[in-house]
Design a protein around this motif. Structure first.
Motif, PDB file in Angstrom:
ATOM      1  N   GLU A  88       0.820  -1.208   0.000  1.00 23.63           N
ATOM      2  CA  GLU A  88       0.000   0.000   0.000  1.00 23.63           C
ATOM      3  C   GLU A  88       0.861   1.269   0.000  1.00 23.63           C
ATOM      4  O   GLU A  88       1.645   1.507   0.918  1.00 23.63           O
ATOM      5  CB  GLU A  88      -0.930  -0.010   1.223  1.00 23.63           C
TER       6      GLU A  88
ATOM      7  N   SER B  91      -5.889   4.287   4.914  1.00 22.49           N
ATOM      8  CA  SER B  91      -5.249   4.038   3.626  1.00 22.49           C
ATOM      9  C   SER B  91      -5.459   5.189   2.646  1.00 22.49           C
ATOM     10  O   SER B  91      -4.612   5.423   1.775  1.00 22.49           O
ATOM     11  CB  SER B  91      -5.796   2.741   3.018  1.00 22.49           C
TER      12      SER B  91
ATOM     13  N   ILE C 246       2.113  -3.188   5.558  1.00 18.37           N
ATOM     14  CA  ILE C 246       1.421  -2.541   4.441  1.00 18.37           C
ATOM     15  C   ILE C 246       1.233  -3.465   3.250  1.00 18.37           C
ATOM     16  O   ILE C 246       0.789  -3.023   2.191  1.00 18.37           O
ATOM     17  CB  ILE C 246       2.176  -1.276   3.985  1.00 18.37           C
TER      18      ILE C 246
END
Length: 437
Positions: free
Chosen positions: A296, A396, A355
């Motif tokens: 991410e 996010s 992540i």
């Protein structure tokens, strides 16, 4: 004293470690045995089958005995056995799965349905077999010695158990009676039983016809009321169970609102003693372990935080997309990472970024916590919220907040101490004060 646990889950391991670290000795007994128990842990099946740690080596996936010309294939997830174009069996591994040590082999019929599961222990031999009908429902399970002598037969439909022991066949109509027989036969110290489940362990404490001073360690949350079996303990209606130790602070606080003053006297709070494998290095080094190339906002983080060194490891080859990050001076990639390198990165990196999309590998967040790394995550990728402070889990869709946090933090060691305290780290003195003689 014995510790009686139903399943070998992380909560059980944490309690076992905490009691050991606090110096509160006792035998740990597990009611469900997958053949891979930690050192110092036993079970009724281990006892009757003669299993113990160190008897031999675990069976590697390609060491399963098969007829000539059959083929065994495998990857880090599972293995398969083939006879030309016919798949004969699926192979499943003990954790960690990348080591490929056999846990179960499911043998298939011509329709591809499982008819027999062979269960391998950590010493490499088949300690149990489960038989299935044509509807994939378990019929019975047998347990074996290393010489493949049948010791125990469990009817999976009725719950009845037959035990061949000391030249005599013992018949038990239910598992509870079998466990009670084992506890007395094993010669264990039953003056106190510390257990962590209101299911079978509670029933054992309730029905054991011996005097004792038992304690329930409650490791779950609760709903709108206290569970019924716990109410029995708190009301004083059990002859052995006298106290409840709650190990989640939020649950303990909630229970205080639901209990009477008399019931509160039987309840205490006690956190865990988590392992500390190293001190935080305090360096601007970030670690992420992944088997996916989807991390991410990786590019945004790498380019926005040039003072940080990003170390990214994978058990497998990395995709061209992920390998492309080698162009950045502050990115270090480790495809097909070795276990020694994983350990060194946990020791030298100060921050773990959770992540990666997809499954977690190598219990990475748990390891990061035990190595005193500061655990940070995005809400869409957090794999272990129990070991990630709420304030350390970022949205996010707002990655700039994580960048700002990393740009401003200092004294990472102090943040790690706050992390441990916020997640229930306790100390040996409290354990001995509450549980010692």
């Amino acid at each position: 004293m014995i510790r009686l646990f139903e399943w070998l889950n992380q909560e059980t391991l944490d309690l076992h470690y905490s009691l050991e670290t606090a110096g509160l000795s006792g035998t740990t007994v597990l009611l469900n045995d997958d053949g891979c128990l930690p050192e110092g842990v036993t079970s009724p099946y281990s006892y009757f089958c003669g299993m113990s740690v160190g008897q031999g080596k675990a069976r590697y996936f390609n060491q399963i005995r098969v007829p000539d010309y059959w083929q065994i294939t495998g990857n880090n997830t599972k293995g398969e056995i083939w006879n030309k174009s016919d798949k004969m069996a699926d192979i499943f591994y003990h954790e960690p799965s990348h080591l490929r040590f056999v846990k179960t082999v499911d043998w298939l019929d011509k329709k591809g349905q499982v008819r027999l599961s062979e269960h391998y222990n950590q010493s490499g031999w088949v300690f149990a077999k489960t038989y299935f009908d044509d509807k994939q429902q378990g019929l019975f399970k047998t347990y074996l010695t290393q010489a493949q002598e049948e010791v125990l037969i469990e009817n999976l439909r009725t719950g009845a158990i037959l035990l061949n022991w000391k030249d005599k066949v013992h018949h038990f109509t239910k598992k509870l009676d079998f466990i009670l027989f084992y506890l007395k036969e094993s010669g264990l110290d039953l003056s106190a039983i510390w257990y962590n489940s209101l299911a079978m362990p509670f029933m054992i404490s309730y029905y054991l016809d011996l005097p004792g001073d038992d304690i329930l360690f409650w490791q779950e949350t609760i709903g709108e009321d206290v569970p019924g079996n716990m109410r029995i303990i708190l009301s004083g209606r059990t002859h052995r169970s006298k106290r409840v130790i709650v190990q989640d602070k939020a649950t303990y606080d909630k229970m205080q609102l639901l209990l009477s003053e008399e019931e509160k006297k039987r309840v205490s709070y006690l956190g865990y003693l988590y392992p500390e494998k190293s001190e935080n290095s305090g360096q601007q080094k970030i670690l992420t372990l992944t088997n996916s190339d989807q991390l991410e906002h990786l590019e945004f983080l790498v380019t926005s935080l040039p003072n940080y060194q990003f170390h990214i490891g994978a058990l497998t080859e990395m995709s061209p997309y992920l390998m492309g990050f080698a162009q950045y001076d502050n990115v270090h990639l480790y495809p097909n990472i070795a276990q020694d390198q994983v350990r060194r990165l946990f020791e030298t990196c100060s921050i773990y970024l959770d992540i990666n999309h997809g499954s977690e590998i190598l219990s990475a967040v748990r390891q990061a916590f035990e190595y005193n790394q500061l655990v940070l995550a995005f809400d869409k990728t957090s794999h272990n919220p129990q070991l990630t402070l709420a304030d350390n889990c970022f949205q996010s869709d707002k990655p700039e907040q994580l960048v700002q946090y990393l740009s401003e933090i200092s004294h990472i060691q102090d943040l790690v101490k706050q992390q441990r305290q916020g997640l229930g780290q306790d100390n040996p003195e409290n354990y001995r004060r509450l549980l010692g003689d």
